[in-house]
Scaffold this active site. Structure first.
Site, short mmCIF file in Angstrom:
data_model
loop_
_atom_site.label_atom_id
_atom_site.label_comp_id
_atom_site.label_asym_id
_atom_site.label_seq_id
_atom_site.Cartn_x
_atom_site.Cartn_y
_atom_site.Cartn_z
N CYS A 101 0.80 -1.19 -0.04
CA CYS A 101 0.04 0.02 0.02
C CYS A 101 0.75 1.21 0.12
CB CYS A 101 -0.83 0.08 1.15
SG CYS A 101 -2.25 1.30 1.22
N CYS A 198 -6.21 -3.09 6.84
CA CYS A 198 -7.73 -2.38 6.80
C CYS A 198 -8.76 -3.17 6.00
CB CYS A 198 -7.38 -1.05 5.88
SG CYS A 198 -6.66 -1.44 4.15
#
Length: 360
Positions: A101, A198
């Site tokens: 990410c 997440c």
């Protein structure tokens, strides 16, 4: 100078936005929209781009008098992060989606957006430091607050990116960040830090993968180091290297996952006495070297093979353009394929890459 600040809605990025708004002529906040719960078949809140966190980020921008925008990166996030996460587990590895990410979303896609909108720099709330040495080379350094240091997940940054990034919190302690946020009356000053991945808010990676892919992952054999069948596993995506809990195999000694073979759908279990749980080194690919154009031969430094692990004195050789051979000063317990090996010299990050194979 102008700057784009990545804002998750948390206290770290909010304080970063404040500090950058005081330093730069133009400062803008941006929150990445990475996925929607319903698109991934999950329920509950998630930390990166929930409605609540977008509202928190915008409220801070309003308080600071700077613009805020939402960047829809859902397609890129699915392609570069989620699909890779699934693929690594399907092939018996242990992925690190936070590194991906950072690599593809925060410091590639976001920097492209800064370019497209005429902004000079980007900033994030990471705890790390960037310095420039006497030769003009940009160096990545550990944060002042070592308990919060995030340099491990930033090893992939290249010279162009490092030249255009600021880490405003590099010299701050977390307690000071919260105190500053409170003095500025930010509503998220005491907001809890996110801990989970997440898109897997409950930590159940295997269930997420099954829901996301719609696949059933077949059970197979647990085998010992001699190839004898000693039990049945429930699908390789449920296991990682070094795992002990949840194996469901009765044995006289503690057993650990020592190898996952996706081709044969077998998982090898071993105990400490069998010499299979330790490695004298690792082969690393997909490398990035920050401190040099190419690593010197027989480079002596320290290496981390897990985020929170102690650094290991090692000898590193760059055997190919995109390959490192790392030999530890003493054998290490179960380096996991798919995790990062990050090289340090003192406080400085030399570089790193992805572990692809252990040295027996």
């Amino acid at each position: 100078m102008s700057i784009l600040v990545a804002m998750s809605g948390g206290v770290d990025s909010s304080v970063s936005a404040y500090l950058m708004s005081q330093k730069h002529d133009v400062c803008r906040g941006a929150t990445m929209l990475l996925f929607l719960n319903e698109s991934l078949g999950i329920s509950g809140k998630y930390p990166c781009c929930s409605r609540e966190n977008i509202i928190d980020a915008k409220a801070v921008c309003d308080e600071l008098g700077i613009e805020h925008e939402i960047l829809n990166y859902m397609a890129a996030f699915e392609e570069c992060v989620i699909k890779k996460f699934v693929n690594v587990y399907e092939n018996g590895g242990t992925p690190n989606p936070c590194i991906d990410c950072n690599r593809y979303m925060k410091f590639e896609t976001m920097l492209e957006h800064a370019n497209d909108t005429g902004l000079d720099m980007i900033a994030t709330g990471h705890y790390a430091k960037i310095e420039r040495d006497s030769s003009g080379r940009y160096m990545l350094r550990k944060a002042e607050d070592l308990s919060r240091d995030q340099s491990y997940v930033l090893y992939m940054l290249n010279q162009n990116q490092l030249s255009r990034i600021e880490f405003p919190l590099g010299n701050m302690k977390k307690s000071d960040v919260r105190d500053l946020a409170e003095s500025l009356h930010f509503s998220n000053a005491r907001k809890h830090d996110s801990q989970d991945i997440c898109f897997v808010p409950d930590g159940d990676y295997a269930s997420f993968i099954q829901t996301y892919t719609g696949h059933e992952y077949p059970s197979g054999d647990f085998v010992d180091v001699h190839g004898n069948v000693i039990g049945r596993h429930k699908g390789i995506i449920h296991y990682t290297s070094g795992q002990r809990r949840g194996l469901g195999v009765a044995a006289k000694s503690r057993l650990y996952v020592s190898d996952i073979n996706p081709n044969e759908n077998t998982i090898t279990l071993a105990d400490d006495s069998e010499g299979r749980l330790y490695s004298r080194g690792v082969i690393v690919n997909d490398i990035n070297i920050i401190a040099f154009d190419e690593l010197p031969d027989n480079f002596h430094a320290c290496v981390k093979i897990r985020y929170r692990q102690k650094e290991i004195p090692s000898i590193i050789n760059q055997t190919k353009h995109d390959e490192l051979v790392i030999e530890f000063s003493e054998p290490q317990r179960m380096p996991a394929r798919g995790q990062a090996a990050v090289i340090y010299e003192g406080d400085y990050v030399i570089g790193g890459g992805t572990i692809t194979r252990n040295l027996a």
